[in-house]
Design an enzyme around this catalytic site. Structure first.
Site, PDB file in Angstrom:
ATOM      1  N   CYS A 146      -2.977   8.144   6.940  1.00 50.03           N
ATOM      2  CA  CYS A 146      -1.611   8.243   7.475  1.00 50.03           C
ATOM      3  C   CYS A 146      -1.648   8.499   8.978  1.00 50.03           C
ATOM      4  CB  CYS A 146      -0.839   9.375   6.787  1.00 50.03           C
ATOM      5  SG  CYS A 146      -0.561   9.096   5.039  1.00 50.03           S
ATOM      6  N   CYS A 206       0.812  -1.215   0.000  1.00 48.90           N
ATOM      7  CA  CYS A 206       0.000   0.000   0.000  1.00 48.90           C
ATOM      8  C   CYS A 206       0.845   1.263   0.000  1.00 48.90           C
ATOM      9  CB  CYS A 206      -0.920   0.023   1.215  1.00 48.90           C
ATOM     10  SG  CYS A 206      -2.147  -1.261   1.154  1.00 48.90           S
TER      11      CYS A 206
END
Lengths: 396, 140
Positions: free
Chosen positions: B104, B35
């Site tokens: 994130c 990813c």
């Protein structure tokens, strides 16, 4: 200090293109469809530009249609041929796995309407052969669409040979030549091309303007209705300033194509040589058949967006096929098509050179990239695992 | 508008607490290379206080900035406070993240929790497994 190395995204306008545009914006503002004398003068300028573009492609002026750019040209070329083929019942289109999305998304739409699309694999080098195309063509094939040069990894495809196969098998051949025109020689007759897409801003012309070449006999479908412009194939008042800018840019670039390519190729090879010394990295794309200005690497253990942002802080403007730069989590379809695992595809960097770049800029770029790669690797847990032998290196 | 806030850019360009801790009391790693994001947090813990924290991140600018900010927010704090750190708090401390980069900050929160679980498990300290379950993160 800024070093612009994102010329495959778009280029700086040349003085010639700018001068041609400025006069049209300032003084020559009439509508080419108007019957008064200024309008008719605009019509002449429009047709002169068409002649110029046609001449530089080895085409007839009546085979050139001005569009808003590469994406529109790709859409119109593919949709026109596919829709014409409905009459014949042929429903298979052949393309490559690493076309631009303007081609791929148009084909996906046609797939949902019942067409079959064969995506030719591009191998590790990132290219296809005429033999692959020949083997894929069958009685149901209504179109072959293969790009002239890949926008990410810079491979130059054998379009002349692919065109010859298509000609022989009587299948229309479209090429997305957006990255090629103005940089490598293009001649629609010598290269057996039936339809070609180009975009002005990739060769120092203005943005928002392009052209579609369609060989006489190919029936175009209009995507935009509402007027008789472009012989009824593209309605809307012509963007004359941009068209004049494009014609001026194309004339200038094609006149100097060999000298420019020589200069740009030398910078490219210097940059490739410099970056190849970075361990655990790979140059992507065809090393021999390659656009003069394309440098494309993957660096193991780091991610492309952070690479770009740090390079930017050094004044180097580059790009990446990294997922994070596009807002999606999937890395570039081009890098996956040449067989890179996701992890490697994430660490990509594209540096694309134009004639406005200098040797000094290339010399400054090499150590900056090295420094940035090293800095990011030093904070990467993936890199640490590889260095410590916990995980294997994937690139030599 | 720029892609990232000035604070994100500051933490990205000058990340705080980068590195590793030898013989860390707790280590947590989340994400995967497929990813494009991996975060690893190292903790030094004395008397339930995080006396030192370091991170390593493979990922984009906002992933590096989120890790850096998260380590700043928990350094010197009791474990209890670190456990309450949410991804939203990390993002807010960075003056916001673009919507598609919020994951994130989720990774930063998860990495810290994993590191603390690691510490509890290494030391045989009982903890509420339910409360430490990873939050749903549909993007990773």
């Amino acid at each position: 200090m800024k070093i612009y190395l994102d010329n495959a995204s778009t280029t700086k306008m040349s003085d010639a293109a700018l001068a041609a545009m400025t006069s049209a914006l300032k003084e020559d503002y009439a509508n080419p469809s108007s019957l008064h004398s200024m309008g008719q003068r605009m019509k002449e300028l429009l047709e002169t530009a068409r002649n110029d573009v046609a001449e530089r492609l080895g085409a007839l002026p009546s085979e050139i249609y001005f569009t808003s750019g590469g994406s529109e040209s790709d859409n119109q070329a593919i949709i026109s041929v596919a829709k014409s083929a409905l009459k014949t019942g042929k429903k298979t289109i052949i393309t490559t796995a690493f076309e631009h999305h303007a081609v791929l998304h148009t084909l996906e739409k046609l797939e949902s309407e019942g067409f079959t699309v064969k995506y030719l694999p591009v191998g590790k080098t990132g290219n296809v052969s005429a033999e692959q195309v020949a083997a894929a063509i069958d009685e149901d094939t209504c179109l072959v669409s293969v790009m002239a040069a890949n926008n990410e990894i810079g491979s130059l495809l054998p379009i002349k040979e692919i065109g010859a196969v298509c000609k022989d098998k009587r299948v229309p051949f479209h090429t997305d030549a957006v990255q090629a025109v103005g940089h490598v020689k293009i001649n629609v007759n010598k290269q057996n091309i039936d339809l070609l897409s180009l975009s002005a801003h990739k060769f120092h012309g203005p943005k928002g303007i392009g052209a579609l070449y369609a060989r006489r006999g190919v029936r175009l479908k209009s995507l935009i209705e509402g007027g008789a412009q472009e012989r009824g194939k593209r309605a809307g008042t012509e963007n004359l300033p941009a068209i004049l800018g494009m014609a001026a840019a194309l004339k200038e670039e094609t006149s100097n194509i060999e000298a420019n390519a020589k200069k740009i190729t030398a910078m490219r090879d210097k940059l490739i040589k410099g970056l190849s010394t970075i361990p655990h990295s790979v140059l992507n794309g065809d090393t021999k058949n390659r656009l003069p200005g394309n440098v494309h690497f993957c660096f193991e253990g780091i991610e492309g967006e952070s690479l770009l942002l740090l390079l930017d802080s050094y004044g180097i403007e580059a790009s990446s096929g990294s997922a994070c730069t596009s807002g999606s989590l999937d890395p570039s379809h081009v890098l996956l098509a040449i067989g890179h695992p996701h992890e490697i595809a994430h660490g990509s960097l594209r540096l694309t050179i134009s004639r406005y770049n200098t040797d000094e800029e290339i010399e400054q770029t090499i150590p900056a990239v090295k420094k940035v790669v090293e800095r990011l690797r030093n904070m990467s847990p993936v890199w640490r695992d590889k260095v410590n032998g916990v995980k294997p290196f994937l690139l030599p | 508008m720029a892609l990232y806030s000035e604070k994100v850019m500051d933490h990205f360009k000058n990340p705080r607490n980068v590195g590793t801790i030898d013989n860390a009391d707790g280590v947590g790693e989340v994400g995967n290379a497929k990813c494009g994001d991996i975060m690893k947090i190292y903790l030094k813990i004395d008397d339930d206080i995080i006396t030192d924290v370091k991170f390593e991140t493979f990922g984009c600018g906002s992933a590096i900035a989120s890790s850096s900010m998260a380590t700043e927010l928990i350094k010197g704090k009791p474990l209890k406070d670190a456990l309450e750190l949410t991804n939203k708090a990390v993002a807010e401390a960075l003056d916001g993240l673009p919507a598609y980069k919020m994951h994130c900050s989720v990774l930063a929160e998860q990495a810290i929790k994993r590191a603390i679980i690691d510490y509890y498990e290494k030391n045989g300290i009982p903890y509420d497994k339910e409360a430490y379950a990873d939050r749903e993160d549909d993007e990773t």
